[in-house]
Design a protein around this motif. Sequence first.
Motif, short mmCIF file in Angstrom:
data_model
loop_
_atom_site.label_atom_id
_atom_site.label_comp_id
_atom_site.label_asym_id
_atom_site.label_seq_id
_atom_site.Cartn_x
_atom_site.Cartn_y
_atom_site.Cartn_z
N LYS A 139 0.83 -1.20 0.00
CA LYS A 139 0.00 0.00 0.00
C LYS A 139 0.87 1.25 0.00
N TYR A 140 0.28 2.33 -0.53
CA TYR A 140 0.92 3.63 -0.46
C TYR A 140 0.55 4.31 0.86
N LYS A 141 1.26 5.36 1.19
CA LYS A 141 1.08 6.02 2.47
C LYS A 141 -0.35 6.54 2.64
N ASP A 142 -0.92 7.09 1.57
CA ASP A 142 -2.28 7.63 1.70
C ASP A 142 -3.29 6.53 2.05
N GLU A 143 -3.05 5.32 1.53
CA GLU A 143 -3.93 4.20 1.85
C GLU A 143 -3.77 3.78 3.32
N ILE A 144 -2.55 3.88 3.83
CA ILE A 144 -2.32 3.55 5.23
C ILE A 144 -3.04 4.56 6.12
N LEU A 145 -2.95 5.85 5.78
CA LEU A 145 -3.61 6.88 6.57
C LEU A 145 -5.12 6.69 6.57
N SER A 146 -5.67 6.28 5.44
CA SER A 146 -7.11 6.00 5.36
C SER A 146 -7.48 4.83 6.27
N ASP A 147 -6.63 3.82 6.27
CA ASP A 147 -6.86 2.65 7.12
C ASP A 147 -6.83 3.05 8.59
N LEU A 148 -5.88 3.91 8.96
CA LEU A 148 -5.78 4.35 10.35
C LEU A 148 -6.98 5.20 10.76
N LYS A 149 -7.49 6.02 9.84
CA LYS A 149 -8.69 6.80 10.14
C LYS A 149 -9.88 5.87 10.38
N ASN A 150 -9.97 4.85 9.56
CA ASN A 150 -11.06 3.89 9.70
C ASN A 150 -10.97 3.17 11.06
N ARG A 151 -9.74 2.83 11.46
CA ARG A 151 -9.54 2.12 12.72
C ARG A 151 -9.88 3.00 13.93
N THR A 152 -9.75 4.30 13.78
CA THR A 152 -9.98 5.21 14.90
C THR A 152 -11.28 6.02 14.74
N ASP A 153 -12.14 5.58 13.83
CA ASP A 153 -13.45 6.20 13.63
C ASP A 153 -13.35 7.69 13.29
N ILE A 154 -12.38 8.02 12.46
CA ILE A 154 -12.20 9.39 11.99
C ILE A 154 -12.71 9.49 10.56
N ASN A 155 -13.50 10.53 10.30
CA ASN A 155 -14.03 10.74 8.95
C ASN A 155 -12.89 10.90 7.95
N GLU A 156 -13.06 10.35 6.77
CA GLU A 156 -12.01 10.38 5.75
C GLU A 156 -11.59 11.80 5.40
N LYS A 157 -12.51 12.75 5.52
CA LYS A 157 -12.19 14.13 5.17
C LYS A 157 -11.46 14.87 6.29
N ASP A 158 -11.49 14.30 7.47
CA ASP A 158 -10.86 14.96 8.62
C ASP A 158 -9.41 14.50 8.79
N ASP A 159 -8.69 15.28 9.58
CA ASP A 159 -7.29 14.93 9.85
C ASP A 159 -7.21 13.79 10.85
N LEU A 160 -6.23 12.95 10.66
CA LEU A 160 -5.98 11.86 11.59
C LEU A 160 -5.49 12.43 12.91
N HIS A 161 -6.01 11.91 14.01
CA HIS A 161 -5.56 12.35 15.32
C HIS A 161 -4.32 11.53 15.70
N SER A 162 -3.18 12.16 15.72
CA SER A 162 -1.96 11.44 16.06
C SER A 162 -1.08 12.32 16.93
N VAL A 163 -0.22 11.67 17.70
CA VAL A 163 0.71 12.38 18.58
C VAL A 163 2.07 11.72 18.45
N GLU A 164 3.11 12.56 18.32
CA GLU A 164 4.47 12.04 18.18
C GLU A 164 4.99 11.56 19.54
N LEU A 165 5.97 10.69 19.49
CA LEU A 165 6.55 10.15 20.73
C LEU A 165 7.02 11.25 21.68
N GLY A 166 7.78 12.20 21.13
CA GLY A 166 8.33 13.27 21.96
C GLY A 166 7.26 14.14 22.59
N GLU A 167 6.21 14.40 21.84
CA GLU A 167 5.12 15.22 22.35
C GLU A 167 4.30 14.45 23.37
#
Length: 599
Positions: free
Chosen positions: A265-293
């Motif tokens: 898969k390409y990166k955009d497909e992975i991001l879509s998969d992650l949105k689906n796993r976290t119940d985020i609308n496809e049009k919205d930004d993925l909720h993510s937090v970096e390790l350091g933050e």
Amino acid sequence: MKQFFKFVFATVVGIIISTVIFGVVFVLIIVGLVSAAGSDKTVDVDSNSILHVKIDYQINERTANNPLAGIGFLGFDGEKSLGLNDILASIKKAKDDNNIKGIFLDESYMMQGQATTEELRNALLDFKKSGKFVVAYSEIYTQGFYYLASVADKVYLNPKGIIEFKGFSSDVTFLKGALDKLGIEAQIIKVGTYKSAVEPYFLTKMSDANREQVTSYLGSMYDHFLIGISKSRHINKDSLFNYANTGRIQEPEDALKYKLVDGLKYKDEILSDLKNRTDINEKDDLHSVELGEYLKSSPKDDGKEDDDDKKSYSKNRIAVIYASGEISGGDGDDNSIGSEKISRAIRKARTDDKIKAIVLRVNSPGGSSLASDVIWREVMLTKKVKPIIVSMGDVAASGGYYIACAADSIFAEPNTITGSIGIFAVLPNMQKFFNDKLGVTFDGVKTGKYADLGDVSRPLTPEERAMLQKSVNRGYDTFTKAVADGRKKTQAYINSIGQGRVWTGQQALKIGLVDRLGNISDAVASAAKKANLKDYQLVSYPEQKSVLSKLGQGFSAQMSAHLVKAELGENYKYYQQIKGVTQMMRTPQARMPYEVVIR
């Protein structure tokens, strides 16, 4: 007079330019410190978030005390990286955080040793016990990153990407040919059939004994690697060996066919998969937090007091003392073990009544045998008054094992490199280099037969060689006796498994050099149990220096090293190896044969 004014003018201009440069440096430091202070505010984690784990830097044992990290400082020391301690803490914290739904293991380049990767892998396995997901993706999977990623629920590869799966190799750079051309003879004094650190200076290929030990420990590490992937991916271990041995994995489609990955898969497909796993609308930004933050996020507050809450209020403490890098006298720095600094840290922890137990985290290939003995002494004294447990990292060999052997108990990862119980010394004979290559000769007067012992402009006499050999033999006897006493074995037995031979943690467990296989958390738990502690805080030693003190004490040296590394790139390791030769000529060494690089 005209020349005088030229020189005066040039001097004044130089002073002005220097003042401006240091003024800019000072302003950058202040800006960095202010920015860092502002960045300490608590980070809020949105619900349905993922923890974004991307490791594209060398992982040290603990995060450096550097508020300028991530800001940059004239292109120097601006890399933002987390230590293993904070990475593990973040993953553990995310396991119980209701706002974190899973982990996205993004393109990473595992530049650290196998044991560090093992600790990260075990942390991800523990995270999965919460029922949360782990998804891995990369355009390029090195073998180290694939080993880590193989624990994920889903492993994805870019459709045009690369996956390395070819087996392990280890090589040594031999310098004898270069030394011969220069007319330099490496005079070797050592104890230990397998003590091969000096082989590059007087051989052009591996000795039979060295080949035997490398074949043994490399095979042990590879076997553990295959077993881990076999369990995670549900692929027969022999099949995995065959895939690598026959070069079966060449294209992304091969990795998919043989079930090393779950999809291309390409990166955009992975991001879509992650949105689906976290119940985020496809049009919205993925909720993510970096390790350091994520480290700065506020702790969960569910109204219940858990074990971590109790520990944070406890008056009892367990000290974790980090001993990382090569061993030498003096204070050393954050990336090396100075006998004075580490001894002082152990002594401070020993005499502090609030500290009930100590965990000594060792990640070292060894170094000066004298400096190692100084640290060993402090471990011995500590053992008499409170528990001291050793946790081994990627490597705890030779001097690194010396400082560990007196502990109450020793923990290692299966793929930790340890053992290498042996001593050696190297003294160059540069007579031909000076005489034949440079046309330089020496003459002098001395008041005693051995007054110029160690003079590199001439070869050792038989009597001098015998004296040095006796000194090295005495060092080996001291080393093996210390190990025998610490491990409750006979000195004859330690000699039989010593001789400079290198072992993996898995092998060391079988022959009695370590007590248990486990990570630093296991070592802490063992220390708590031995001290009869249920509630405790962890405190870290030695105290890390501030960035200002580092700049004040060694800015020019750090800058020089940075520039050399930037110029040489991957060849920097050869520069370090040659530089290390001069260090080995000062005192007898209890050091690993060479840096182990798994390709």
